[in-house]
Write an enzyme that holds these catalytic residues in place. Structure first.
Site, PDB file in Angstrom:
ATOM      1  N   SER A   1       0.843  -1.190   0.000  1.00  0.00           N
ATOM      2  CA  SER A   1       0.000   0.000   0.000  1.00  0.00           C
ATOM      3  C   SER A   1       0.883   1.246   0.000  1.00  0.00           C
ATOM      4  O   SER A   1       1.659   1.444  -0.926  1.00  0.00           O
ATOM      5  CB  SER A   1      -0.957  -0.041   1.183  1.00  0.00           C
ATOM      6  OG  SER A   1      -1.983   0.912   1.044  1.00  0.00           O
TER       7      SER A   1
ATOM      8  N   GLU B   1      -9.292  -6.004  -2.896  1.00  0.00           N
ATOM      9  CA  GLU B   1      -8.680  -4.794  -2.329  1.00  0.00           C
ATOM     10  C   GLU B   1      -9.711  -3.857  -1.693  1.00  0.00           C
ATOM     11  O   GLU B   1      -9.524  -3.366  -0.572  1.00  0.00           O
ATOM     12  CB  GLU B   1      -7.944  -4.011  -3.431  1.00  0.00           C
ATOM     13  CG  GLU B   1      -6.758  -4.713  -4.057  1.00  0.00           C
ATOM     14  CD  GLU B   1      -5.475  -4.594  -3.248  1.00  0.00           C
ATOM     15  OE1 GLU B   1      -5.516  -4.046  -2.125  1.00  0.00           O
ATOM     16  OE2 GLU B   1      -4.435  -5.050  -3.741  1.00  0.00           O
TER      17      GLU B   1
ATOM     18  N   HIS C   1      -7.574  -5.930   1.120  1.00  0.00           N
ATOM     19  CA  HIS C   1      -6.347  -5.133   1.080  1.00  0.00           C
ATOM     20  C   HIS C   1      -5.438  -5.500   2.258  1.00  0.00           C
ATOM     21  O   HIS C   1      -5.860  -5.450   3.405  1.00  0.00           O
ATOM     22  CB  HIS C   1      -6.722  -3.651   1.154  1.00  0.00           C
ATOM     23  CG  HIS C   1      -5.592  -2.693   1.011  1.00  0.00           C
ATOM     24  ND1 HIS C   1      -4.899  -2.509  -0.163  1.00  0.00           N
ATOM     25  CD2 HIS C   1      -5.041  -1.826   1.899  1.00  0.00           C
ATOM     26  CE1 HIS C   1      -3.982  -1.572  -0.004  1.00  0.00           C
ATOM     27  NE2 HIS C   1      -4.047  -1.140   1.239  1.00  0.00           N
TER      28      HIS C   1
END
Length: 552
Positions: A221, A339, A433
């Site tokens: 990320s 995600e 995610h």
């Protein structure tokens, strides 16, 4: 007499504690590094060194200054406890990412090292895996339990995790700060911290048994965003030799003094923050309590991003990668099927019905509407609303990275994490995610309190073993391999990727048409100017600019 006996018992207890502490000190690993001697902790086949400062504390007048070298310390430093996290908002609510409360301080530029026992005896040193935590450049710390490097280190790799300045303390640009700088720039302090940490690794890691000539940077990320920043920063050149980007997003960035792609100049944002916080000038901002400043800036709407300053970040990332000016290193990158299931704030308001959805897409995407609706159909609107931001942010970025590194003649390896397990799937969080991180680190038992619990089953353990093996093989040699698992071919001309489902499976051409659609959208927005090319997709997209020769 009672007082005499009590004193005698206390003295004996203290003597026992001193004896125990002395015994621990004699068995604890000590490393004589160029930065100074550190005493760590011996674990099961691994040595851990925690809370090592890699730069001076950026406090007082050093707030919003580049990281300064830490003078060599002369006494043996205790490295058995983690250092403080950098200032960040305290997580509240029911987020699955919220961890336990952490000590926070501006004195937060620490790194942590896990080494296999005997690493210092290796003739060339062990490969080095440097992890950059995620958290939107606003939250997180290198010592979160999920990032514990002991299980990786037990496989023969030196693992390093780092802290870096976050939020307004890490990324604020301001004309007065630029005026103080010899380079006439400001912002990017968190990125500068990451570069300073890599310089510390280059200069010191050999003392811990690591090979400074075989360093892999990795992150997820915002950590993967940071990996891309480092790959495009001339100031990071030569500090790493391989890169791993998990769920990276190649968004448009503000420039220091110019309006670009719909973003105001970063220095103007700094003046806006100053006004929002009621400060008369930079001195007023420096006088504020660090935590109050951090939280107030976020509540006012400040979001930290890298700034194009001509030095640390010379150009838009998309430009650098398409010109082939990024770091010429092997790359492993990918993203997750779900995600957006845990990032629903990225989903725009859902249209009332399928007909409204299709009408909105046709009005916004024009001649590309048919291509869009083929990928994200109206008859499965709920799933399409999740898949659109996933692909526009993470999928497009992953494939763009693959193509850019392949064009440089570097091996590039694409993955797609599509693994579910009961607690996650039942919560509607299939392959969410960051769900891959505990598998990579081998830490499914070291999760945040609200994270869906990973079951202790042979299937989960086998997947974790395979993913860790691939990642660490890549760190060793630039080629991901895992004993007893499929060979992982490079992306190459066949667009090959590794799907992590119940186990690893080699596949080809991930989501056909996805990259081409979003590349066309981004190209038109870049040429037109005035439009950011991320965060505004699907039914939230502005009308697409017309096609130009450069985008055909």
């Amino acid at each position: 007499m009672r007082h005499l006996l009590t004193g005698l018992v206390a003295a004996l207890a203290l003597a026992g504690c001193a004896s125990t502490d002395s015994a621990r000190a004699q068995t604890a690993p000590v490393v004589e590094a160029p930065a100074g001697a550190v005493r760590g902790e011996a674990l099961d086949g691994v040595n851990a060194f925690r809370g090592i400062p890699y730069a001076l504390p950026p406090t007082g007048w050093r707030r919003w200054r580049p990281p300064a070298d830490m003078p060599r310390w002369t006494m043996t430093r205790d490295a058995t406890r983690f250092g403080a996290a950098c200032h960040q908002p305290i997580a509240r609510g029911t987020s699955i990412y919220a961890g336990e409360p952490m000590e926070m301080s501006e004195d937060c530029l620490f790194l942590n090292i896990w080494t296999p026992e005997g690493a210092r005896g290796a003739p060339r040193g062990a490969p080095v895996f440097v992890w950059i935590h995620g958290g939107s450049l606003a939250t997180g710390a290198g010592h979160e339990p999920m990032y514990d490097g002991a299980r990786m280190a037990a496989q023969g790799v030196v693992v390093v995790t780092i802290n870096y300045r976050l939020g307004v303390l890490g990324y604020l640009a301001h004309p007065e700060l630029s005026g103080e700088s010899r380079k006439r720039i400001s912002g990017n302090y968190g990125l500068q911290d990451q570069i300073a940490a890599l310089e510390w690794v280059r200069d010191n890691i050999a003392a811990f048994g690591g090979d400074p000539g075989n360093v892999t940077i990795a992150g997820e990320s915002a950590g993967a965003l940071s990996v891309m920043y480092l790959m495009t920063s001339p100031e990071a050149e030569g500090l790493f030799h391989k890169a791993i980007a998990q769920s990276a997003y190649m968004l448009s960035m503000p420039e220091l003094r110019s309006r670009t792609h719909g973003d105001p100049p970063a220095e103007d944002v700094g003046l806006w923050v100053q006004a929002q916080l009621g400060a008369a000038n930079l001195a007023g901002l420096r006088a504020m309590d660090a935590q109050t400043l951090t939280v107030s800036a976020q509540q006012a709407g400040y979001a930290p991003f890298g700034t194009i300053d001509g030095v640390f970040l010379p150009h838009q990332m998309a430009h650098v990668f398409e010109r082939g000016e990024q770091a010429p290193v092997p790359l492993l990158a990918g993203f997750n099927q779900g995600e957006i299931r845990s990032l629903r704030f990225l989903v725009p308001p859902v249209p009332a019905d399928a007909a409204t959805y299709e009408a909105e897409i046709r009005a916004r995407y024009g001649d590309l509407a048919d291509d869009f609706l083929a990928l994200y159909p109206a008859d499965d609107m709920a799933e399409s609303m999740l898949a659109t931001p996933r692909d526009a942010l993470y999928g497009w970025t992953a494939e763009r990275l693959m193509r850019a590194q392949t064009a440089l003649g570097q091996n590039a390896y694409l993955y797609f994490f599509d693994h579910g397990y009961p607690a996650a799937d039942e919560a509607g969080l299939h392959a969410f995610h960051a769900a891959e991180i505990p598998y990579v680190f081998g830490n499914p038992d070291r999760l945040p309190p609200r994270w869906p619990a990973v079951p202790d089953t042979p299937t989960e353990q086998a997947l974790s073993d395979a993913m860790m093996a691939y990642w660490l093989s890549f760190a060793r040699t630039g080629v991901p391999m895992a004993e007893g698992q499929p060979a992982w071919p490079a992306y190459g001309l066949t667009a090959t990727y590794m799907a992590f489902e119940d186990g690893p499976v080699v596949r080809h051409r991930l989501i056909p048409g996805m990259f081409e659609l979003h590349e066309a959208v981004v190209c038109r927005r870049r040429v037109a100017g005035g439009i950011p090319w991320n965060w505004n997709f699907g039914v939230a997209s502005p009308p697409l600019p017309p096609v130009t020769p450069v985008c055909q």
